[in-house]
Every structure is written in C-alpha cells, then in structure tokens.
Design a protein around this motif. Sequence first.
Motif, PDB file in Angstrom:
ATOM      1  N   ASP A   1      23.310   3.107  65.614  1.00 35.90           N
ATOM      2  CA  ASP A   1      22.252   3.550  65.099  1.00 35.90           C
ATOM      3  C   ASP A   1      22.485   4.073  63.805  1.00 35.90           C
ATOM      4  O   ASP A   1      21.317   3.687  62.777  1.00 35.90           O
ATOM      5  CB  ASP A   1      21.597   4.781  65.822  1.00 35.90           C
ATOM      6  CG  ASP A   1      21.214   4.416  67.255  1.00 35.90           C
ATOM      7  OD1 ASP A   1      21.042   3.114  67.448  1.00 35.90           O
ATOM      8  OD2 ASP A   1      20.868   5.325  68.028  1.00 35.90           O
TER       9      ASP A   1
ATOM     10  N   PHE B   1      26.263   5.056  70.160  1.00 38.13           N
ATOM     11  CA  PHE B   1      25.024   5.375  69.410  1.00 38.13           C
ATOM     12  C   PHE B   1      25.462   5.598  67.886  1.00 38.13           C
ATOM     13  O   PHE B   1      24.476   5.665  67.081  1.00 38.13           O
ATOM     14  CB  PHE B   1      24.750   6.914  70.007  1.00 38.13           C
ATOM     15  CG  PHE B   1      24.168   6.809  71.275  1.00 38.13           C
ATOM     16  CD1 PHE B   1      22.583   6.670  71.620  1.00 38.13           C
ATOM     17  CD2 PHE B   1      24.670   6.810  72.471  1.00 38.13           C
ATOM     18  CE1 PHE B   1      22.122   6.380  72.692  1.00 38.13           C
ATOM     19  CE2 PHE B   1      24.224   6.900  73.829  1.00 38.13           C
ATOM     20  CZ  PHE B   1      23.109   6.774  73.675  1.00 38.13           C
TER      21      PHE B   1
ATOM     22  N   SER C   1      19.804   4.304  70.517  1.00 41.87           N
ATOM     23  CA  SER C   1      18.965   5.460  70.959  1.00 41.87           C
ATOM     24  C   SER C   1      17.579   5.136  71.511  1.00 41.87           C
ATOM     25  O   SER C   1      17.241   5.714  72.589  1.00 41.87           O
ATOM     26  CB  SER C   1      18.633   6.458  70.179  1.00 41.87           C
ATOM     27  OG  SER C   1      20.040   7.040  69.592  1.00 41.87           O
TER      28      SER C   1
ATOM     29  N   GLY D   1      17.465   6.848  65.356  1.00 38.48           N
ATOM     30  CA  GLY D   1      17.153   6.648  66.760  1.00 38.48           C
ATOM     31  C   GLY D   1      17.006   4.909  66.991  1.00 38.48           C
ATOM     32  O   GLY D   1      16.034   4.783  68.017  1.00 38.48           O
TER      33      GLY D   1
ATOM     34  N   TRP E   1      18.246   3.632  75.075  1.00 36.39           N
ATOM     35  CA  TRP E   1      18.833   4.423  75.957  1.00 36.39           C
ATOM     36  C   TRP E   1      17.474   5.281  76.361  1.00 36.39           C
ATOM     37  O   TRP E   1      17.276   5.664  77.705  1.00 36.39           O
ATOM     38  CB  TRP E   1      19.809   5.324  75.227  1.00 36.39           C
ATOM     39  CG  TRP E   1      20.146   6.513  75.989  1.00 36.39           C
ATOM     40  CD1 TRP E   1      19.559   7.940  75.817  1.00 36.39           C
ATOM     41  CD2 TRP E   1      21.090   6.686  77.077  1.00 36.39           C
ATOM     42  NE1 TRP E   1      20.008   8.832  76.802  1.00 36.39           N
ATOM     43  CE2 TRP E   1      20.891   8.077  77.460  1.00 36.39           C
ATOM     44  CE3 TRP E   1      21.916   5.899  77.820  1.00 36.39           C
ATOM     45  CZ2 TRP E   1      21.691   8.685  78.426  1.00 36.39           C
ATOM     46  CZ3 TRP E   1      22.809   6.587  78.796  1.00 36.39           C
ATOM     47  CH2 TRP E   1      22.689   7.640  79.203  1.00 36.39           C
ATOM     48  N   HIS E   2      16.773   5.503  75.655  1.00 34.37           N
ATOM     49  CA  HIS E   2      15.546   6.362  75.909  1.00 34.37           C
ATOM     50  C   HIS E   2      14.757   5.741  76.886  1.00 34.37           C
ATOM     51  O   HIS E   2      13.962   6.365  77.848  1.00 34.37           O
ATOM     52  CB  HIS E   2      14.932   7.008  74.600  1.00 34.37           C
ATOM     53  CG  HIS E   2      13.747   8.049  74.881  1.00 34.37           C
ATOM     54  ND1 HIS E   2      14.003   9.410  74.973  1.00 34.37           N
ATOM     55  CD2 HIS E   2      12.601   7.848  75.045  1.00 34.37           C
ATOM     56  CE1 HIS E   2      12.958  10.039  75.233  1.00 34.37           C
ATOM     57  NE2 HIS E   2      11.901   8.977  75.002  1.00 34.37           N
TER      58      HIS E   2
END
Length: 91
Positions: free
Chosen positions: A73, A70, A24, A20, A27-28
């Motif tokens: 990552d 992604f 990620s 992540g 994005w989060h």
Amino acid sequence: QLAKMFTEAGFKIKKIYYCGFPISFLWHKLILLPLIDRKRKTKTRYTNSKSLIGYLLSHQLIKRLVSLPFWIDQLFNWTEKGCGLLLVAEK
C-alpha cells in the motif's frame, strides 16, 4: 480542506497522503466486512483459540507474515484511491 484546517490552527504540515490502496481496500472489502457480517449473524467469538481466526491472531509470526502484503500500500500513497488520509503535522 484537511490541510487548510490544520494550517489555520497553527500547525506546520510535514506530510499528507492517502493510504489503504490496493491491499487494504481489498482486505476490507473481501475479507473483513464479510467476516464482521458473519460474526454479527452467528454471534461467533473469533478470539477463541479453537477457531482458525483465533489461532492466527494468537501467533506473532503469523501476524507479521499476514501484514507484509500491506506494505505494498505504501507504494500507492501518491494516488487518491486510498480509503484513508494521513496527515503528519507539528505545532
């Protein structure tokens, strides 16, 4: 601690790594949390195909294209910066 817990329970650990980061995490932080907050405040349904998000979620090709970054990552799994931890074990 996680590895120790699984080992003591009789599991053989095959892999353990962080996940992540960085895509990620970004994005989060920059997209998902603001979207959830907006949805909570406005009670908007994003599954409706008339909304942009609903439209994007309804097309497999678009989903796959959006998910490609992604994979970056995975290049950073060795760092401890990820927001998740994955453990693969067998009994």
